[in-house]
Enzyme design. Structure first.
Site, PDB file in Angstrom:
ATOM      1  N   LYS A   1       3.184  58.973 120.298  1.00  0.00           N
ATOM      2  CA  LYS A   1       2.947  60.258 119.643  1.00  0.00           C
ATOM      3  C   LYS A   1       1.452  60.545 119.453  1.00  0.00           C
ATOM      4  CE  LYS A   1       7.407  60.322 117.221  1.00  0.00           C
ATOM      5  NZ  LYS A   1       8.091  60.481 115.904  1.00  0.00           N
TER       6      LYS A   1
ATOM      7  N   TYR B   1      13.393  68.180 120.361  1.00  0.00           N
ATOM      8  CA  TYR B   1      13.885  67.870 119.015  1.00  0.00           C
ATOM      9  C   TYR B   1      14.916  68.893 118.530  1.00  0.00           C
ATOM     10  CZ  TYR B   1      10.560  64.051 118.067  1.00  0.00           C
ATOM     11  OH  TYR B   1       9.873  62.860 118.054  1.00  0.00           O
TER      12      TYR B   1
ATOM     13  N   THR C   1      11.987  54.486 110.698  1.00  0.00           N
ATOM     14  CA  THR C   1      11.323  55.789 110.811  1.00  0.00           C
ATOM     15  C   THR C   1      10.085  55.859 109.913  1.00  0.00           C
ATOM     16  OG1 THR C   1      13.491  56.764 111.222  1.00  0.00           O
ATOM     17  CG2 THR C   1      11.704  58.284 110.681  1.00  0.00           C
TER      18      THR C   1
ATOM     19  N   ARG D   1       5.938  50.608 114.538  1.00  0.00           N
ATOM     20  CA  ARG D   1       5.634  51.576 113.468  1.00  0.00           C
ATOM     21  C   ARG D   1       4.905  50.916 112.297  1.00  0.00           C
ATOM     22  NH1 ARG D   1      11.145  55.196 114.056  1.00  0.00           N
ATOM     23  NH2 ARG D   1      10.190  56.922 115.216  1.00  0.00           N
TER      24      ARG D   1
ATOM     25  N   ASN E   1       4.468  58.648 112.871  1.00  0.00           N
ATOM     26  CA  ASN E   1       4.950  57.269 112.947  1.00  0.00           C
ATOM     27  C   ASN E   1       4.815  56.651 114.333  1.00  0.00           C
ATOM     28  OD1 ASN E   1       6.952  58.724 114.173  1.00  0.00           O
ATOM     29  ND2 ASN E   1       8.556  58.216 112.690  1.00  0.00           N
TER      30      ASN E   1
ATOM     31  N   HIS F   1       8.283  57.588 119.391  1.00  0.00           N
ATOM     32  CA  HIS F   1       9.688  58.026 119.423  1.00  0.00           C
ATOM     33  C   HIS F   1      10.486  56.985 120.197  1.00  0.00           C
ATOM     34  CE1 HIS F   1      13.309  60.371 120.284  1.00  0.00           C
ATOM     35  NE2 HIS F   1      13.203  59.911 121.525  1.00  0.00           N
TER      36      HIS F   1
ATOM     37  N   GLU G   1      16.849  62.290 127.698  1.00  0.00           N
ATOM     38  CA  GLU G   1      15.416  62.363 127.387  1.00  0.00           C
ATOM     39  C   GLU G   1      14.560  61.968 128.594  1.00  0.00           C
ATOM     40  OE1 GLU G   1      15.112  60.038 123.774  1.00  0.00           O
ATOM     41  OE2 GLU G   1      16.139  61.586 122.611  1.00  0.00           O
TER      42      GLU G   1
HETATM   43  O1  YYY Z   1      14.752  58.313 115.422  1.00  0.00           O
HETATM   44  P1  YYY Z   1      13.597  58.331 114.458  1.00  0.00           P
HETATM   45  O2  YYY Z   1      12.320  58.854 115.084  1.00  0.00           O
HETATM   46  O3  YYY Z   1      13.395  57.007 113.767  1.00  0.00           O
HETATM   47  O4  YYY Z   1      13.954  59.337 113.259  1.00  0.00           O
HETATM   48  P2  YYY Z   1      14.782  60.731 113.270  1.00  0.00           P
HETATM   49  O5  YYY Z   1      15.622  60.729 112.032  1.00  0.00           O
HETATM   50  O6  YYY Z   1      15.465  60.936 114.578  1.00  0.00           O
HETATM   51  O7  YYY Z   1      13.641  61.833 113.072  1.00  0.00           O
HETATM   52  C1  YYY Z   1      12.844  62.242 114.166  1.00  0.00           C
HETATM   53  C2  YYY Z   1      11.424  62.370 113.692  1.00  0.00           C
HETATM   54  O8  YYY Z   1      11.335  63.393 112.703  1.00  0.00           O
HETATM   55  C3  YYY Z   1      10.852  61.121 113.015  1.00  0.00           C
HETATM   56  O9  YYY Z   1      10.371  60.164 113.928  1.00  0.00           O
HETATM   57  C4  YYY Z   1       9.751  61.704 112.177  1.00  0.00           C
HETATM   58  C5  YYY Z   1      10.308  63.059 111.771  1.00  0.00           C
HETATM   59  N1  YYY Z   1      10.860  62.994 110.400  1.00  0.00           N
HETATM   60  C6  YYY Z   1      10.097  63.497 109.347  1.00  0.00           C
HETATM   61  O10 YYY Z   1       8.992  63.989 109.582  1.00  0.00           O
HETATM   62  N2  YYY Z   1      10.596  63.444 108.074  1.00  0.00           N
HETATM   63  C7  YYY Z   1      11.797  62.907 107.835  1.00  0.00           C
HETATM   64  N3  YYY Z   1      12.250  62.853 106.584  1.00  0.00           N
HETATM   65  C8  YYY Z   1      12.575  62.390 108.887  1.00  0.00           C
HETATM   66  C9  YYY Z   1      12.070  62.450 110.167  1.00  0.00           C
HETATM   67 MG    MG Z   2      15.766  59.857 116.303  1.00  0.00          MG
END
Ligand code: YYY
Ligand code: MG
Length: 143
Positions: free
Chosen positions: A11, A51, A93, A104, A114, A117, A128
């Protein structure tokens, strides 16, 4: 366990910190083969499409702003049990909740920024990879 593919985005925060190479090296150390990798600057339309599943979530606007802020690397990975293993080495996450020695924890800054992805299922990994590597950029799975 089967040889699988999964999809990674390094990212904007990690690319800005010049950690893309370190993250690719981490992934190779973790047993992944890098099938394809390219640097690209996501447009709003591409980020929103990628997304789309999160479009109703309160963080969607910020997520798209962040992902389009500066270039990323999109990466197709291959390994035994790739989807689950990459989720494990990627970490939670929220980097603050991620286990030690996960990508992460090492490179993420916050739940929004973070570092990487990772696909959450084999079906989504296929979708994807095809989204960013259409045509024959990534060779089809043999057999
Ligand atoms: O798959 P992952 O990336 O670990 O988390 P997701 O629940 O799919 O969310 C995608 C992406 O959205 C996450 O990497 C950061 C962002 N995000 C956020 O900014 N705030 C949150 N509360 C949850 C997710
Ligand atoms: Mg995800």
């Amino acid at each position: 366990m089967a040889l699988e593919r999964t999809f990674c985005i390094i990212k904007p925060d990690a690319v800005e910190k010049k950690k893309a190479g370190a993250i690719l090296a981490f992934l190779e150390e973790a047993g992944f083969s890098i099938l394809a990798a390219k640097r690209t600057h996501l447009t709003r339309a591409v980020a929103e499409g990628f997304y789309a599943v999160h479009s109703a979530r309160p963080f969607f606007g910020e997520l798209v702003e962040f992902m389009t802020r500066s270039p990323v690397f999109v990466v197709a990975l291959e390994r035994e049990d790739a989807v689950a293993h990459y989720r494990k080495v990627m970490g939670a996450t929220d980097p603050a909740k991620a286990e030690a020695n996960t990508i992460r924890k090492l490179y993420g800054g916050s739940v929004g920024e973070n570092a990487v992805h990772g696909s959450d299922s084999l079906d989504n990994a296929k979708i994807e990879i095809a989204y960013f590597f259409p045509g024959n950029e990534v060779a089809p799975v043999a057999g």
